[in-house]
Design a protein around this motif. Structure first.
Motif, PDB file in Angstrom:
ATOM      1  N   ASP A 154       0.841  -1.193   0.000  1.00 35.77           N
ATOM      2  CA  ASP A 154       0.000   0.000   0.000  1.00 35.77           C
ATOM      3  C   ASP A 154       0.879   1.248   0.000  1.00 35.77           C
ATOM      4  O   ASP A 154       2.103   1.170   0.026  1.00 35.77           O
ATOM      5  CB  ASP A 154      -0.993  -0.017   1.165  1.00 35.77           C
ATOM      6  CG  ASP A 154      -0.328   0.077   2.526  1.00 35.77           C
ATOM      7  OD1 ASP A 154       0.917   0.188   2.587  1.00 35.77           O
ATOM      8  OD2 ASP A 154      -1.044   0.042   3.544  1.00 35.77           O
ATOM      9  N   ARG A 159       1.120  -2.752   4.401  1.00 36.22           N
ATOM     10  CA  ARG A 159       0.768  -4.113   3.973  1.00 36.22           C
ATOM     11  C   ARG A 159       1.487  -4.451   2.677  1.00 36.22           C
ATOM     12  O   ARG A 159       1.391  -3.699   1.707  1.00 36.22           O
ATOM     13  CB  ARG A 159      -0.749  -4.230   3.779  1.00 36.22           C
ATOM     14  CG  ARG A 159      -1.537  -3.966   5.046  1.00 36.22           C
ATOM     15  CD  ARG A 159      -3.025  -3.966   4.820  1.00 36.22           C
ATOM     16  NE  ARG A 159      -3.737  -3.645   6.063  1.00 36.22           N
ATOM     17  CZ  ARG A 159      -5.056  -3.524   6.160  1.00 36.22           C
ATOM     18  NH1 ARG A 159      -5.811  -3.681   5.069  1.00 36.22           N
ATOM     19  NH2 ARG A 159      -5.628  -3.248   7.314  1.00 36.22           N
ATOM     20  N   THR A 177       3.054  -7.202   7.306  1.00 37.03           N
ATOM     21  CA  THR A 177       2.118  -6.140   7.674  1.00 37.03           C
ATOM     22  C   THR A 177       2.515  -5.467   8.975  1.00 37.03           C
ATOM     23  O   THR A 177       3.224  -6.055   9.803  1.00 37.03           O
ATOM     24  CB  THR A 177       0.695  -6.722   7.828  1.00 37.03           C
ATOM     25  OG1 THR A 177      -0.242  -5.672   8.038  1.00 37.03           O
ATOM     26  CG2 THR A 177       0.616  -7.699   8.985  1.00 37.03           C
ATOM     27  N   SER A 181      -2.502  -2.604  12.016  1.00 32.91           N
ATOM     28  CA  SER A 181      -3.413  -2.172  10.950  1.00 32.91           C
ATOM     29  C   SER A 181      -4.334  -3.282  10.477  1.00 32.91           C
ATOM     30  O   SER A 181      -5.170  -3.054   9.599  1.00 32.91           O
ATOM     31  CB  SER A 181      -2.595  -1.676   9.745  1.00 32.91           C
ATOM     32  OG  SER A 181      -1.999  -2.767   9.049  1.00 32.91           O
ATOM     33  N   LEU A 182      -4.201  -4.477  11.050  1.00 32.21           N
ATOM     34  CA  LEU A 182      -4.848  -5.665  10.501  1.00 32.21           C
ATOM     35  C   LEU A 182      -6.068  -6.058  11.318  1.00 32.21           C
ATOM     36  O   LEU A 182      -5.985  -6.214  12.543  1.00 32.21           O
ATOM     37  CB  LEU A 182      -3.835  -6.812  10.499  1.00 32.21           C
ATOM     38  CG  LEU A 182      -4.045  -7.965   9.531  1.00 32.21           C
ATOM     39  CD1 LEU A 182      -3.842  -7.496   8.096  1.00 32.21           C
ATOM     40  CD2 LEU A 182      -3.064  -9.094   9.851  1.00 32.21           C
ATOM     41  N   ASP A 183      -7.211  -6.233  10.655  1.00 35.13           N
ATOM     42  CA  ASP A 183      -8.371  -6.828  11.311  1.00 35.13           C
ATOM     43  C   ASP A 183      -8.321  -8.342  11.198  1.00 35.13           C
ATOM     44  O   ASP A 183      -8.657  -9.059  12.143  1.00 35.13           O
ATOM     45  CB  ASP A 183      -9.673  -6.311  10.678  1.00 35.13           C
ATOM     46  CG  ASP A 183      -9.933  -4.859  11.030  1.00 35.13           C
ATOM     47  OD1 ASP A 183      -9.564  -4.444  12.147  1.00 35.13           O
ATOM     48  OD2 ASP A 183     -10.492  -4.133  10.190  1.00 35.13           O
ATOM     49  N   ARG A 184      -7.911  -8.833  10.033  1.00 35.10           N
ATOM     50  CA  ARG A 184      -7.743 -10.267   9.818  1.00 35.10           C
ATOM     51  C   ARG A 184      -6.741 -10.457   8.684  1.00 35.10           C
ATOM     52  O   ARG A 184      -6.564  -9.567   7.840  1.00 35.10           O
ATOM     53  CB  ARG A 184      -9.079 -10.925   9.464  1.00 35.10           C
ATOM     54  CG  ARG A 184      -9.784 -10.315   8.271  1.00 35.10           C
ATOM     55  CD  ARG A 184     -11.133 -10.967   8.041  1.00 35.10           C
ATOM     56  NE  ARG A 184     -11.780 -10.391   6.857  1.00 35.10           N
ATOM     57  CZ  ARG A 184     -12.948 -10.815   6.369  1.00 35.10           C
ATOM     58  NH1 ARG A 184     -13.589 -11.809   6.973  1.00 35.10           N
ATOM     59  NH2 ARG A 184     -13.459 -10.252   5.301  1.00 35.10           N
ATOM     60  N   SER A 186      -6.698 -12.003   5.886  1.00 36.70           N
ATOM     61  CA  SER A 186      -7.160 -11.895   4.500  1.00 36.70           C
ATOM     62  C   SER A 186      -7.281 -10.449   4.035  1.00 36.70           C
ATOM     63  O   SER A 186      -7.473 -10.201   2.841  1.00 36.70           O
ATOM     64  CB  SER A 186      -8.497 -12.620   4.307  1.00 36.70           C
ATOM     65  OG  SER A 186      -9.503 -12.044   5.120  1.00 36.70           O
ATOM     66  N   ASP A 187      -7.141  -9.463   4.949  1.00 35.19           N
ATOM     67  CA  ASP A 187      -7.052  -8.066   4.514  1.00 35.19           C
ATOM     68  C   ASP A 187      -5.874  -7.867   3.561  1.00 35.19           C
ATOM     69  O   ASP A 187      -5.877  -6.938   2.744  1.00 35.19           O
ATOM     70  CB  ASP A 187      -6.868  -7.136   5.717  1.00 35.19           C
ATOM     71  CG  ASP A 187      -8.101  -7.052   6.607  1.00 35.19           C
ATOM     72  OD1 ASP A 187      -9.179  -7.500   6.171  1.00 35.19           O
ATOM     73  OD2 ASP A 187      -7.970  -6.537   7.740  1.00 35.19           O
ATOM     74  N   GLU A 190      -5.791  -7.717  -0.806  1.00 35.06           N
ATOM     75  CA  GLU A 190      -5.813  -6.569  -1.721  1.00 35.06           C
ATOM     76  C   GLU A 190      -4.418  -6.211  -2.219  1.00 35.06           C
ATOM     77  O   GLU A 190      -4.276  -5.475  -3.197  1.00 35.06           O
ATOM     78  CB  GLU A 190      -6.447  -5.364  -1.042  1.00 35.06           C
ATOM     79  CG  GLU A 190      -5.640  -4.818   0.111  1.00 35.06           C
ATOM     80  CD  GLU A 190      -6.312  -3.671   0.851  1.00 35.06           C
ATOM     81  OE1 GLU A 190      -5.602  -2.943   1.571  1.00 35.06           O
ATOM     82  OE2 GLU A 190      -7.543  -3.509   0.708  1.00 35.06           O
ATOM     83  N   ASP A 214      -7.230 -16.891   8.235  1.00 31.07           N
ATOM     84  CA  ASP A 214      -8.282 -16.215   9.002  1.00 31.07           C
ATOM     85  C   ASP A 214      -8.792 -17.104  10.129  1.00 31.07           C
ATOM     86  O   ASP A 214      -9.042 -16.636  11.252  1.00 31.07           O
ATOM     87  CB  ASP A 214      -9.441 -15.832   8.085  1.00 31.07           C
ATOM     88  CG  ASP A 214      -9.194 -14.542   7.319  1.00 31.07           C
ATOM     89  OD1 ASP A 214      -8.193 -13.858   7.591  1.00 31.07           O
ATOM     90  OD2 ASP A 214     -10.008 -14.227   6.418  1.00 31.07           O
TER      91      ASP A 214
END
Length: 267
Positions: A154, A159, A177, A181-184, A186-187, A190, A214
């Motif tokens: 990004d 990421r 990463t 900044s990560l929720d899961r 598989s983010d 992208e 995940d």
């Protein structure tokens, strides 16, 4: 790729988006993965291919490599002549800029083979069908034992996902990463490199891997009380029972995880 006259660089001008420290995670991994080869190389030259509208990533790469090898060199290569001209204002011993593309022209006499070609955020705009030919061309330019590192991140380097290739082809895929900044996991989909981003669909290995990641992340939620790093490490341990991870806790602590290419290769 379209046919071109030999005098024209191979490739297409990218958007050129770049920021200082954008590639720091990738560079950190490169130094760890390539350090041994850099130390024993007779010609420790690296290429920052498609560095963008400003030369920050080439400057930073040189600094990283010189923590391992004091005489390392970096050549920034861009297909846009105006970007090359801007880069040349930053030249100094060991740092050069050249006009070119996927043919990877290195300035100076002799046939030099780089120990590293880093191509970050370059192939994103190409068609998936074009990737294999670009990989093959770039890998053919590498010194024995060298690496091509090709991937996407990004805009501020939170990421990343990249493929590491040797002269014989792809070896590994690394997910990296800033854990906060990560929720899961598989983010990170992208930021999959072009060879994989359209394969994140049911029935493809990379989709199965991210789904398992995940699930491991969810199962490791209690470790979140100790911090995101401990949750990531626990998730990696769970993943390692079913997937061929090539690294361990030392790299996992950095917010990284590397898996063998053949496990994620498109069907």
């Amino acid at each position: 790729m379209s046919s071109r006259t030999p005098s024209r660089p191979l490739g297409t001008v990218t958007r050129g988006t770049t920021n200082p420290n954008r590639l720091r995670r990738m560079d950190r991994w490169i130094v760890a993965a390539l350090g041994r080869e850099l130390r024993r190389s007779d010609d420790p030259v690296a290429v920052d291919l498609g560095y963008g509208a400003a030369p920050w990533t080439a400057v930073e790469l040189l600094g990283r490599l010189r923590t391992v090898r004091a005489d390392a060199e970096v050549v920034g290569i861009e297909i846009d002549p105006e970007r090359v001209a801007r880069g040349r204002a930053y030249e100094r011993p060991g740092l050069h800029f050249a006009h070119g593309g996927f043919e990877v022209p290195l300035p100076g006499p002799g046939a030099r083979a780089p120990v590293l070609i880093r191509a970050a955020n370059v192939l994103r705009q190409y068609e998936e069908a074009e990737v294999a030919a670009v990989w093959e061309r770039l890998c053919a330019r590498l010194a024995p034992g060298g690496l091509l590192v090709e991937g996407t991140c990004d805009e501020i380097g939170r990421r990343h996902v990249w493929v590491a290739l040797g002269p014989a082809g792809p070896r590994t895929v690394t997910f990296a990463t800033r854990l906060g900044s990560l929720d899961r996991p598989s983010d990170l989909a992208e930021r999959l490199p072009k060879a994989l981003i359209h394969r994140n669909v049911p029935g493809e290995p990379v989709h199965a891997f991210l789904s398992d990641f995940d699930r491991a992340w969810a199962a490791s939620a209690p470790y979140g009380a100790l911090g995101a790093r401990q949750r990531w490490i626990r998730s990696a341990r769970l993943l390692a029972t079913d997937w061929p991870l090539t690294d361990g806790p030392t790299r996992w602590r950095q917010g990284e995880l590397t898996v063998r290419w053949e496990a994620l290769a498109p069907r």
